[in-house]
Enzyme design. Sequence first.
Site, short mmCIF file in Angstrom:
data_model
loop_
_atom_site.label_atom_id
_atom_site.label_comp_id
_atom_site.label_asym_id
_atom_site.label_seq_id
_atom_site.Cartn_x
_atom_site.Cartn_y
_atom_site.Cartn_z
N GLU A 251 -9.31 4.17 1.39
CA GLU A 251 -9.65 4.89 0.16
C GLU A 251 -9.35 3.95 -1.00
O GLU A 251 -8.18 3.68 -1.29
CB GLU A 251 -8.82 6.18 0.04
CG GLU A 251 -9.08 7.20 1.14
CD GLU A 251 -10.46 7.83 1.06
OE1 GLU A 251 -11.12 7.72 0.00
OE2 GLU A 251 -10.89 8.40 2.07
N CYS A 285 -8.11 7.56 -9.10
CA CYS A 285 -9.27 6.85 -8.53
C CYS A 285 -10.56 7.54 -8.92
O CYS A 285 -11.59 6.89 -9.08
CB CYS A 285 -9.13 6.75 -7.01
SG CYS A 285 -8.83 8.34 -6.22
P1 NDP Z 1 -2.65 -1.89 -4.18
O1 NDP Z 1 -3.85 -2.23 -3.38
O2 NDP Z 1 -2.06 -2.94 -5.03
O3 NDP Z 1 -1.48 -1.38 -3.23
C1 NDP Z 1 -1.63 -0.27 -2.37
C2 NDP Z 1 -0.53 -0.30 -1.32
O4 NDP Z 1 -0.74 -1.41 -0.45
C3 NDP Z 1 0.86 -0.50 -1.90
O5 NDP Z 1 1.77 0.26 -1.14
C4 NDP Z 1 1.08 -1.97 -1.71
O6 NDP Z 1 2.43 -2.30 -1.65
C5 NDP Z 1 0.44 -2.20 -0.36
N1 NDP Z 1 0.04 -3.58 -0.08
C6 NDP Z 1 -0.15 -4.60 -0.94
N2 NDP Z 1 -0.60 -5.69 -0.26
C7 NDP Z 1 -0.69 -5.34 1.04
C8 NDP Z 1 -1.11 -6.01 2.23
N3 NDP Z 1 -1.55 -7.26 2.19
N4 NDP Z 1 -1.07 -5.35 3.39
C9 NDP Z 1 -0.67 -4.05 3.44
N5 NDP Z 1 -0.27 -3.36 2.35
C10 NDP Z 1 -0.29 -3.99 1.16
O7 NDP Z 1 -3.06 -0.60 -5.02
P2 NDP Z 1 -2.25 0.09 -6.18
O8 NDP Z 1 -0.91 0.52 -5.69
O9 NDP Z 1 -2.33 -0.77 -7.39
O10 NDP Z 1 -3.09 1.44 -6.42
C11 NDP Z 1 -4.11 1.55 -7.34
C12 NDP Z 1 -5.47 1.50 -6.64
O11 NDP Z 1 -5.55 2.56 -5.69
C13 NDP Z 1 -6.63 1.72 -7.59
O12 NDP Z 1 -7.63 0.79 -7.32
C14 NDP Z 1 -7.11 3.12 -7.23
O13 NDP Z 1 -8.47 3.34 -7.51
C15 NDP Z 1 -6.81 3.17 -5.78
N6 NDP Z 1 -6.74 4.57 -5.33
C16 NDP Z 1 -7.75 5.06 -4.57
C17 NDP Z 1 -7.76 6.38 -4.18
C18 NDP Z 1 -8.86 6.93 -3.34
O14 NDP Z 1 -8.72 8.04 -2.83
N7 NDP Z 1 -9.99 6.25 -3.17
C19 NDP Z 1 -6.68 7.30 -4.59
C20 NDP Z 1 -5.65 6.67 -5.37
C21 NDP Z 1 -5.70 5.35 -5.72
P3 NDP Z 1 3.21 -2.62 -3.02
O15 NDP Z 1 2.63 -1.76 -4.09
O16 NDP Z 1 4.57 -2.21 -2.67
O17 NDP Z 1 2.97 -4.05 -3.29
#
Ligand code: NDP
Length: 515
Positions: A251, A285
């Site tokens: 997502e 999102c």
């Molecule tokens: P990120 O992609 O930066 O991070 C998401 C999660 O992935 C965090 O827990 C992060 O850890 C973790 N992560 C980072 N790198 C890796 C990796 N290489 N492997 C596995 N896990 C990893 O997203 P954001 O937290 O910035 O969230 C915002 C984004 O989420 C926006 O683009 C938004 O549109 C999207 N979103 C989409 C939704 C949907 O339903 N389509 C709903 C809500 C949000 P850490 O943060 O601890 O680094």
Amino acid sequence: MASVEQQGAEAAAVAQGAVTAIPVVNPATGEVVATVPRAGADEVREIVERARRVQPGWEALGFQERGRILLRAQKWVIDQRERIIDAIVSETGKTYEDALAAEVAYAAHALGFWARSAPRYLADERVRSSSMLVKGRRLAVRWRPLGVVGVIGPWNYPLTNSFGDCIPALAAGNAVVLKPSEITPLTSLVMRECMEACGLPPDVFAVATGAADTGRAVVDEVDMVMFTGSTRTGRQVAIRAAERLIPCSLELGGKDPMIVLRDADLERAANVAVFYAMQNGGQTCIAVERVYVEAPVHDEFVAKVRDKVVALRQGPSGGPGTAEVGAVTFPPQLDVIERQVADAIAKGARVLVGGRRREGSGMFFEPTVIDDATQEMAVMTEETFGPTLPIMKVRDAEEAIRLANDSIYGLGGSVFTKDLARGEAIARRLRSGAVCVNDAAINYVALELPMGGAKQSGLGQRHGAGGIRKYCEPQTIVVSRGFPRRDMHMFPYTARGTKRVVAVLKLLYGRGRRR
Ligand code: NDP
């Protein structure tokens, strides 16, 4: 209070694995509210091993018993709502109502929904086949839990988009390891306490706090990944999951368009645009991220939007009814918003309201309305994830549809018109996972509806039958009871037998018409 730069540097150090304890900062006040450990790869492996050991027992409990625990958790969430809201508000800086309506209410609804719907969505399916070769056999498909599911969540909805996705996975009989964003781990820890208090067997639901390296370790150990986050990280997760040949559901980001036609109820369109652009500080999102308005109603629509945004109150949450727009949760996001607004101004847009980060303590960007936007501006093509509402005047509906589809994203969208048939026809032409007519984003609360992204907004869905079946593998069962004396699929082949097969094939398929 840590400065924005300090907080950004701390976030970067955490992401690179340079620290073992992660400070959690309230972005609305700058206060450090807690510190959580960063789980390394070995710890994640142990957590997953423990989860794997207890999962068969959890699966064996059956839908009814698992549902009972989820319903207890539903009550817990309502009873303990103030505690949960405190945790959410303290780590995100969002308003009380954003935490209540879009997180606590969602979780409470989802716990009941999956407790009741899991048996129906995952019931064995009896199948009838058109193949002559399986006549007389009993054919069934059953849904078997995958084992240990890893859920990786973002910082914008620490309850809805982290724990929320664990609920159907648990209801299906999986054990779950949740990796919340390092920016917002506290809510997940409260939910771990909730599940323990409600009788979930130990280790069936675990929380691994940490940053990107913890997320990678989760992907390396689990049997399936449910990821919510940015498109960039989602792609990395998909590559890693592909290497391990485990399923993943993604997502990802969005840039939802709103189309306002000349016959729209402009008061309603303006209310919806302002609410879904500013709710949760625009960090959703499926926020309204860009608006295309037909020329004849452009000025009136913009005036209504401007008046509504000017009236919004922004600040740290002081409890119920104190602010409409909260903080920017993730420090680097302030720079993204600022850069996009500056780009829009440089390319000729007019800022009608807001447009700047707020001076003083806390991380806030003023609720912002941008008019005269064009498709060349980053605010109209890149995910902003801030309290901004860029508006572009278009000639007609055709131009609006073309521009709405001119995006790498395809999560949601909306169309405003009094002609409902035309609105629906336009909705069907938008390449988005969900489109609402005379509304926006409301599909998210109907858990029966699949929710997911087209194009680079994701792969797979949450909610609906697919939202729980993805946590299972289908297993086909064929039971043969009456045995024909001569089965076609048996040796030896004989010329007489083969002739009979050809005759049957001719009879069945050789007449060129539908049977
Ligand atoms: P990120 O992609 O930066 O991070 C998401 C999660 O992935 C965090 O827990 C992060 O850890 C973790 N992560 C980072 N790198 C890796 C990796 N290489 N492997 C596995 N896990 C990893 O997203 P954001 O937290 O910035 O969230 C915002 C984004 O989420 C926006 O683009 C938004 O549109 C999207 N979103 C989409 C939704 C949907 O339903 N389509 C709903 C809500 C949000 P850490 O943060 O601890 O680094």
